[in-house]
Design a protein around this motif. Structure first.
Motif, PDB file in Angstrom:
ATOM      1  N   LEU A  43      -9.163   8.623 -13.950  1.00 44.45           N
ATOM      2  CA  LEU A  43      -9.870   7.993 -14.292  1.00 44.45           C
ATOM      3  C   LEU A  43      -9.034   7.531 -15.275  1.00 44.45           C
ATOM      4  O   LEU A  43      -9.022   6.846 -16.227  1.00 44.45           O
ATOM      5  N   THR A  44      -7.623   7.684 -15.908  1.00 45.16           N
ATOM      6  CA  THR A  44      -6.583   7.402 -16.704  1.00 45.16           C
ATOM      7  C   THR A  44      -5.751   5.808 -16.142  1.00 45.16           C
ATOM      8  O   THR A  44      -5.268   5.263 -16.746  1.00 45.16           O
ATOM      9  N   GLY A  45      -5.320   6.526 -14.598  1.00 46.03           N
ATOM     10  CA  GLY A  45      -4.757   5.595 -14.033  1.00 46.03           C
ATOM     11  C   GLY A  45      -3.981   6.022 -13.989  1.00 46.03           C
ATOM     12  O   GLY A  45      -3.046   7.299 -14.589  1.00 46.03           O
ATOM     13  N   ALA A  46      -2.225   5.274 -13.368  1.00 49.18           N
ATOM     14  CA  ALA A  46      -1.161   5.833 -12.975  1.00 49.18           C
ATOM     15  C   ALA A  46      -0.052   5.806 -14.847  1.00 49.18           C
ATOM     16  O   ALA A  46       0.805   5.876 -14.911  1.00 49.18           O
ATOM     17  N   GLY A  47      -0.996   4.346 -15.676  1.00 49.65           N
ATOM     18  CA  GLY A  47       0.590   4.120 -16.642  1.00 49.65           C
ATOM     19  C   GLY A  47       1.025   2.903 -16.529  1.00 49.65           C
ATOM     20  O   GLY A  47       1.626   2.915 -15.518  1.00 49.65           O
ATOM     21  N   ARG A  48       2.022   2.723 -17.523  1.00 56.85           N
ATOM     22  CA  ARG A  48       1.822   1.720 -17.245  1.00 56.85           C
ATOM     23  C   ARG A  48       4.028   1.898 -16.920  1.00 56.85           C
ATOM     24  O   ARG A  48       4.589   1.116 -15.656  1.00 56.85           O
ATOM     25  N   ILE A  49       4.410   3.051 -16.407  1.00 57.27           N
ATOM     26  CA  ILE A  49       5.694   4.081 -15.695  1.00 57.27           C
ATOM     27  C   ILE A  49       5.508   3.261 -14.530  1.00 57.27           C
ATOM     28  O   ILE A  49       5.381   5.230 -13.988  1.00 57.27           O
ATOM     29  N   SER A  50       4.839   2.730 -13.549  1.00 57.18           N
ATOM     30  CA  SER A  50       4.322   2.236 -12.015  1.00 57.18           C
ATOM     31  C   SER A  50       4.178   1.523 -11.292  1.00 57.18           C
ATOM     32  O   SER A  50       4.668   0.588 -12.281  1.00 57.18           O
ATOM     33  N   LEU A  51       4.003   1.614 -10.569  1.00 55.68           N
ATOM     34  CA  LEU A  51       4.293   0.556  -9.806  1.00 55.68           C
ATOM     35  C   LEU A  51       2.972  -0.474  -9.972  1.00 55.68           C
ATOM     36  O   LEU A  51       2.755  -1.557  -9.583  1.00 55.68           O
ATOM     37  N   ASP A  52       2.156   0.459 -10.130  1.00 56.77           N
ATOM     38  CA  ASP A  52       0.744  -0.061 -10.519  1.00 56.77           C
ATOM     39  C   ASP A  52       0.800  -0.442 -12.101  1.00 56.77           C
ATOM     40  O   ASP A  52       0.251  -1.258 -12.260  1.00 56.77           O
ATOM     41  N   GLY A  53       1.724  -0.222 -12.775  1.00 59.63           N
ATOM     42  CA  GLY A  53       1.809  -0.847 -13.869  1.00 59.63           C
ATOM     43  C   GLY A  53       2.487  -2.341 -13.931  1.00 59.63           C
ATOM     44  O   GLY A  53       1.612  -3.109 -14.659  1.00 59.63           O
ATOM     45  N   LEU A  54       3.757  -2.259 -13.213  1.00 59.12           N
ATOM     46  CA  LEU A  54       4.027  -3.196 -13.052  1.00 59.12           C
ATOM     47  C   LEU A  54       3.575  -4.156 -12.105  1.00 59.12           C
ATOM     48  O   LEU A  54       3.639  -6.234 -12.546  1.00 59.12           O
ATOM     49  N   LEU A  55       2.944  -3.594 -10.771  1.00 57.95           N
ATOM     50  CA  LEU A  55       2.213  -5.015  -9.980  1.00 57.95           C
ATOM     51  C   LEU A  55       1.033  -5.631 -10.739  1.00 57.95           C
ATOM     52  O   LEU A  55      -0.155  -5.960 -10.468  1.00 57.95           O
ATOM     53  N   ARG A  56       0.353  -4.832 -11.727  1.00 60.78           N
ATOM     54  CA  ARG A  56      -1.344  -4.146 -12.676  1.00 60.78           C
ATOM     55  C   ARG A  56      -1.694  -4.489 -11.769  1.00 60.78           C
ATOM     56  O   ARG A  56      -3.034  -4.891 -11.924  1.00 60.78           O
ATOM     57  N   VAL A  57      -2.316  -3.483 -11.119  1.00 60.51           N
ATOM     58  CA  VAL A  57      -3.219  -3.607  -9.563  1.00 60.51           C
ATOM     59  C   VAL A  57      -4.782  -3.135 -10.856  1.00 60.51           C
ATOM     60  O   VAL A  57      -5.675  -3.770 -10.021  1.00 60.51           O
ATOM     61  N   ASP A  58      -4.535  -2.655 -11.781  1.00 56.03           N
ATOM     62  CA  ASP A  58      -6.113  -1.813 -12.829  1.00 56.03           C
ATOM     63  C   ASP A  58      -6.581  -3.283 -12.786  1.00 56.03           C
ATOM     64  O   ASP A  58      -8.122  -3.306 -12.911  1.00 56.03           O
ATOM     65  N   GLU A  59      -5.783  -3.883 -13.622  1.00 49.77           N
ATOM     66  CA  GLU A  59      -6.425  -5.161 -13.455  1.00 49.77           C
ATOM     67  C   GLU A  59      -6.900  -5.982 -12.484  1.00 49.77           C
ATOM     68  O   GLU A  59      -7.951  -6.553 -13.487  1.00 49.77           O
ATOM     69  N   ARG A  60      -6.379  -6.424 -11.687  1.00 52.08           N
ATOM     70  CA  ARG A  60      -6.350  -6.855 -10.823  1.00 52.08           C
ATOM     71  C   ARG A  60      -7.926  -6.766  -9.503  1.00 52.08           C
ATOM     72  O   ARG A  60      -9.010  -7.555 -10.047  1.00 52.08           O
ATOM     73  N   VAL A  61      -7.521  -5.089  -9.974  1.00 52.19           N
ATOM     74  CA  VAL A  61      -9.005  -4.559  -9.407  1.00 52.19           C
ATOM     75  C   VAL A  61     -10.692  -4.722 -10.230  1.00 52.19           C
ATOM     76  O   VAL A  61     -11.233  -5.266  -9.767  1.00 52.19           O
ATOM     77  N   ALA A  62      -9.879  -4.821 -11.269  1.00 55.33           N
ATOM     78  CA  ALA A  62     -11.046  -4.765 -12.184  1.00 55.33           C
ATOM     79  C   ALA A  62     -11.183  -6.214 -12.990  1.00 55.33           C
ATOM     80  O   ALA A  62     -12.424  -6.669 -12.734  1.00 55.33           O
ATOM     81  N   SER A  63     -10.342  -7.516 -12.471  1.00 52.75           N
ATOM     82  CA  SER A  63     -11.375  -8.468 -12.371  1.00 52.75           C
ATOM     83  C   SER A  63     -12.067  -8.632 -11.172  1.00 52.75           C
ATOM     84  O   SER A  63     -13.182  -9.617 -11.378  1.00 52.75           O
ATOM     85  N   LEU A  64     -12.291  -8.042  -9.660  1.00 50.99           N
ATOM     86  CA  LEU A  64     -12.745  -7.458  -9.117  1.00 50.99           C
ATOM     87  C   LEU A  64     -14.119  -8.100  -9.351  1.00 50.99           C
ATOM     88  O   LEU A  64     -15.498  -8.472  -8.601  1.00 50.99           O
ATOM     89  N   PHE A  65     -14.200  -6.903  -9.983  1.00 45.74           N
ATOM     90  CA  PHE A  65     -15.881  -6.426 -10.603  1.00 45.74           C
ATOM     91  C   PHE A  65     -15.657  -7.083 -11.552  1.00 45.74           C
ATOM     92  O   PHE A  65     -17.578  -6.872 -12.273  1.00 45.74           O
ATOM     93  N   ARG A  66     -15.645  -8.102 -12.734  1.00 42.39           N
ATOM     94  CA  ARG A  66     -15.838  -8.652 -13.614  1.00 42.39           C
ATOM     95  C   ARG A  66     -17.220  -9.724 -13.553  1.00 42.39           C
ATOM     96  O   ARG A  66     -17.204 -10.356 -12.123  1.00 42.39           O
ATOM     97  N   ARG A  67     -18.213  -9.595 -14.195  1.00 42.50           N
ATOM     98  CA  ARG A  67     -19.316 -10.768 -13.759  1.00 42.50           C
ATOM     99  C   ARG A  67     -18.162 -12.437 -14.029  1.00 42.50           C
ATOM    100  O   ARG A  67     -18.423 -12.276 -15.073  1.00 42.50           O
ATOM    101  N   LYS A  68     -18.969 -13.333 -13.275  1.00 43.19           N
ATOM    102  CA  LYS A  68     -18.526 -14.943 -14.106  1.00 43.19           C
ATOM    103  C   LYS A  68     -20.022 -15.264 -14.567  1.00 43.19           C
ATOM    104  O   LYS A  68     -20.338 -14.788 -14.305  1.00 43.19           O
ATOM    105  N   LYS A  69     -19.339 -15.851 -15.592  1.00 43.19           N
ATOM    106  CA  LYS A  69     -20.042 -16.741 -16.650  1.00 43.19           C
ATOM    107  C   LYS A  69     -20.585 -18.146 -15.894  1.00 43.19           C
ATOM    108  O   LYS A  69     -19.738 -18.990 -15.450  1.00 43.19           O
TER     109      LYS A  69
END
Length: 154
Positions: free
Chosen positions: A128-154
């Motif tokens: 639910l929370t993800g890895a936090g900023r002290i992680s490779l996910d945080g460094l590589l911005r994985v959650d942001e990249r995955v979320a951008s795949l699911f955003r609706r394009k206008k």
């Protein structure tokens, strides 16, 4: 201050869970008979054998990836599924069998499943929370990249 506390909490949970899951996965993958021996006993419990291979490798590699904080939500999902099956399909029947007359069944069951329930709670929290900023996910911005795949394009 609140964000750094959340990041440190996620780090502590990831390290604790990873350090517990890795030896279990190691024993299944590199133990006597390898993952095939582990998987061979699962059909007796009504679990397909191929899931034994997934569970063994999820514990080993998922635990390591949790510590690194890489693909944390996916790792946490696989580990939550694995430990959920271990708790409720494999260990729960044994815990219910151990209840003696006069004992409080809930307490006996919880005591028999305490490590599995704690690991399940950790895995769900990380899912639910993800890895936090002290992680490779945080460094590589994985959650942001995955979320951008699911955003609706206008």
């Amino acid at each position: 201050m609140r964000q750094i506390c959340s990041d440190v909490a996620a780090l502590v949970l990831r390290i604790a869970a990873g350090l517990i899951f890795i030896p279990h996965g190691w024993a299944k993958v590199f133990g006597e008979g390898g993952p095939g021996a582990f998987a061979a006993g699962l059909p007796d419990l009504g679990i397909p054998a191929f899931l034994g291979y997934i569970a063994a490798y999820a514990e080993l590699f998922g635990g390591a990836l949790l510590i690194l904080g890489l693909l944390t939500r996916l790792d946490a999902f696989l580990l939550a599924c694995t430990i959920g099956v271990a708790a409720f399909v494999v260990k729960l029947p044994d815990a219910l069998y151990e209840v003696q007359p006069g004992q409080i069944k809930l307490f006996v069951v919880v005591r028999g499943l305490e490590i599995e329930l704690a690991l399940l709670a950790i895995a769900i929290a990380l899912l639910l929370t993800g890895a936090g900023r002290i992680s490779l996910d945080g460094l590589l911005r994985v959650d942001e990249r995955v979320a951008s795949l699911f955003r609706r394009k206008k």
